[in-house]
Write a protein that holds these residues in place. Structure first.
Motif, mmCIF file in Angstrom:
data_model
loop_
_atom_site.group_PDB
_atom_site.id
_atom_site.type_symbol
_atom_site.label_atom_id
_atom_site.label_comp_id
_atom_site.label_asym_id
_atom_site.label_seq_id
_atom_site.Cartn_x
_atom_site.Cartn_y
_atom_site.Cartn_z
ATOM 1 N N LYS A 72 42.693 26.652 47.684
ATOM 2 C CA LYS A 72 43.269 27.926 48.066
ATOM 3 C C LYS A 72 42.544 29.060 47.353
ATOM 4 O O LYS A 72 42.131 28.922 46.209
ATOM 5 C CB LYS A 72 44.757 27.978 47.715
ATOM 6 N N PHE A 73 42.411 30.158 48.071
ATOM 7 C CA PHE A 73 41.780 31.319 47.449
ATOM 8 C C PHE A 73 42.726 31.911 46.405
ATOM 9 O O PHE A 73 43.929 32.002 46.622
ATOM 10 C CB PHE A 73 41.453 32.397 48.495
ATOM 11 N N SER A 74 42.167 32.295 45.271
ATOM 12 C CA SER A 74 42.985 32.938 44.243
ATOM 13 C C SER A 74 43.262 34.385 44.647
ATOM 14 O O SER A 74 42.553 34.959 45.459
ATOM 15 C CB SER A 74 42.278 32.887 42.889
ATOM 16 N N SER A 75 44.272 34.951 44.066
ATOM 17 C CA SER A 75 44.693 36.306 44.430
ATOM 18 C C SER A 75 44.294 37.298 43.344
ATOM 19 O O SER A 75 44.351 36.973 42.157
ATOM 20 C CB SER A 75 46.205 36.339 44.627
ATOM 21 N N PRO A 76 43.872 38.509 43.727
ATOM 22 C CA PRO A 76 43.525 39.505 42.716
ATOM 23 C C PRO A 76 44.748 39.973 41.945
ATOM 24 O O PRO A 76 45.873 39.916 42.437
ATOM 25 C CB PRO A 76 42.928 40.653 43.548
ATOM 26 N N ASN A 77 44.504 40.429 40.752
ATOM 27 C CA ASN A 77 45.579 40.900 39.885
ATOM 28 C C ASN A 77 45.646 42.426 39.961
ATOM 29 O O ASN A 77 44.968 43.123 39.214
ATOM 30 C CB ASN A 77 45.329 40.430 38.452
ATOM 31 N N LEU A 86 34.602 54.769 33.469
ATOM 32 C CA LEU A 86 34.406 54.559 34.905
ATOM 33 C C LEU A 86 33.625 53.270 35.153
ATOM 34 O O LEU A 86 33.928 52.513 36.082
ATOM 35 C CB LEU A 86 33.670 55.763 35.502
ATOM 36 N N LYS A 87 32.638 53.009 34.333
ATOM 37 C CA LYS A 87 31.862 51.772 34.463
ATOM 38 C C LYS A 87 32.760 50.557 34.261
ATOM 39 O O LYS A 87 32.675 49.570 35.003
ATOM 40 C CB LYS A 87 30.716 51.768 33.454
ATOM 41 N N ASP A 88 33.638 50.613 33.273
ATOM 42 C CA ASP A 88 34.560 49.506 33.015
ATOM 43 C C ASP A 88 35.518 49.309 34.192
ATOM 44 O O ASP A 88 35.872 48.171 34.536
ATOM 45 C CB ASP A 88 35.358 49.769 31.739
ATOM 46 N N PHE A 89 35.939 50.417 34.806
ATOM 47 C CA PHE A 89 36.863 50.324 35.937
ATOM 48 C C PHE A 89 36.184 49.676 37.141
ATOM 49 O O PHE A 89 36.766 48.810 37.818
ATOM 50 C CB PHE A 89 37.383 51.716 36.300
ATOM 51 N N ILE A 90 34.944 50.063 37.413
ATOM 52 C CA ILE A 90 34.198 49.464 38.523
ATOM 53 C C ILE A 90 34.000 47.976 38.276
ATOM 54 O O ILE A 90 34.153 47.146 39.193
ATOM 55 C CB ILE A 90 32.844 50.171 38.718
ATOM 56 N N ASN A 127 46.163 48.555 38.107
ATOM 57 C CA ASN A 127 47.117 49.660 37.949
ATOM 58 C C ASN A 127 47.310 50.022 36.477
ATOM 59 O O ASN A 127 47.450 51.203 36.140
ATOM 60 C CB ASN A 127 48.456 49.294 38.580
ATOM 61 N N ASN A 128 47.314 49.013 35.615
ATOM 62 C CA ASN A 128 47.449 49.271 34.174
ATOM 63 C C ASN A 128 46.250 50.043 33.640
ATOM 64 O O ASN A 128 46.395 50.964 32.830
ATOM 65 C CB ASN A 128 47.605 47.956 33.404
ATOM 66 N N PHE A 129 45.063 49.648 34.087
ATOM 67 C CA PHE A 129 43.851 50.342 33.647
ATOM 68 C C PHE A 129 43.897 51.808 34.090
ATOM 69 O O PHE A 129 43.581 52.710 33.306
ATOM 70 C CB PHE A 129 42.603 49.660 34.218
ATOM 71 N N LYS A 130 44.292 52.046 35.327
ATOM 72 C CA LYS A 130 44.370 53.414 35.843
ATOM 73 C C LYS A 130 45.393 54.235 35.074
ATOM 74 O O LYS A 130 45.163 55.417 34.786
ATOM 75 C CB LYS A 130 44.699 53.403 37.333
ATOM 76 N N ALA A 131 46.522 53.615 34.754
ATOM 77 C CA ALA A 131 47.572 54.328 34.016
ATOM 78 C C ALA A 131 47.120 54.670 32.603
ATOM 79 O O ALA A 131 47.355 55.779 32.110
ATOM 80 C CB ALA A 131 48.841 53.484 33.969
ATOM 81 N N GLN A 132 46.451 53.719 31.944
ATOM 82 C CA GLN A 132 46.009 53.935 30.566
ATOM 83 C C GLN A 132 44.872 54.947 30.471
ATOM 84 O O GLN A 132 44.691 55.591 29.437
ATOM 85 C CB GLN A 132 45.561 52.606 29.954
ATOM 86 N N ASN A 133 44.116 55.092 31.552
ATOM 87 C CA ASN A 133 42.948 55.984 31.544
ATOM 88 C C ASN A 133 43.085 57.098 32.582
ATOM 89 O O ASN A 133 42.085 57.626 33.066
ATOM 90 C CB ASN A 133 41.671 55.180 31.815
#
Length: 217
Positions: free
Chosen positions: A72-77, A50-54, A82-88
């Protein structure tokens, strides 16, 4: 891009609260429980995920405050999130349930199964710290056959209960097609599959029914 940051904001609001609840509880109970008992608590062992996800959410959020090439502002990935949520997925689901569990801030070295008795999508709703606890479940169903009619029905598990004085577990189920069709049975957890038995002791049956009804009231 704005919608991406809105998604991250919602994720941070949801998981930030869970993070606060989990780590506040760890700080709260750690001085009072030995480490070997703490390590039996799933939220204590799995909290790092959970700490890593935050941290990941905060890193992606910060991209909105940084200008890249041509100002230009960069865009979040979002894919990394989504990959982190799927793996965990299982661990995050478990921690979400831990944040609602009666064991979260408990400093009693009890004789209940506590975390070792948790199924996926479950948590302890109430516990008297000495005899009975009530565990709620989400998406837990059983296909059971009526011995008298031979008809198979699907049942929703409303709760499982543990009596640590008797070292006995119970399960309360409800027919998905008929909400009035409910049963309270002995639960015998198995390695490959669970088995169930009829409760013939009226006093014991009433105790389990009253314990469950207290959370329905």
């Amino acid at each position: 891009m704005n919608s991406d940051f809105e998604i991250i904001t919602r994720e941070k609001e949801t998981w930030g609260k869970i993070y606060t609840d989990i780590f506040y509880a760890i700080d709260n109970i750690s001085p009072f429980l030995p480490e070997d008992f703490l390590k039996k608590k799933k939220f204590y062992v799995k909290g790092k995920v959970l700490k890593d996800f935050i941290n990941l959410l905060e890193e992606e959020e910060q991209k909105g405050n940084k200008k890249g090439f041509f100002n230009k502002f960069s865009s979040p990935n979002l894919s990394s999130i989504n990959n982190f949520k799927a793996q965990n997925k299982d661990t995050l689901t478990q921690l979400e349930n831990c944040s609602k569990c009666a064991c979260l801030n408990c400093v009693v070295e009890c004789s209940f199964k506590t975390c070792s008795g948790c199924r996926r999508n479950s948590y302890i709703k109430t516990c008297d710290h000495s005899k009975i606890n009530v565990r709620l479940h989400s998406g837990f169903t059983l296909d059971l056959t009526n011995n008298d009619t031979g008809k198979e029905n699907k049942f929703k598990v409303l709760a499982t209960l543990e009596n640590c004085e008797k070292e006995q577990e119970y399960i309360i189920i409800q027919n998905i097609m008929d909400s009035n069709d409910r049963y309270i049975l002995y639960l015998y957890p198995g390695i490959k599959e669970d088995t169930y038995g009829e409760i013939t002791d009226e006093e014991e049956f009433d105790l389990i029914a009253e314990s469950f009804e207290s959370i329905e009231a």
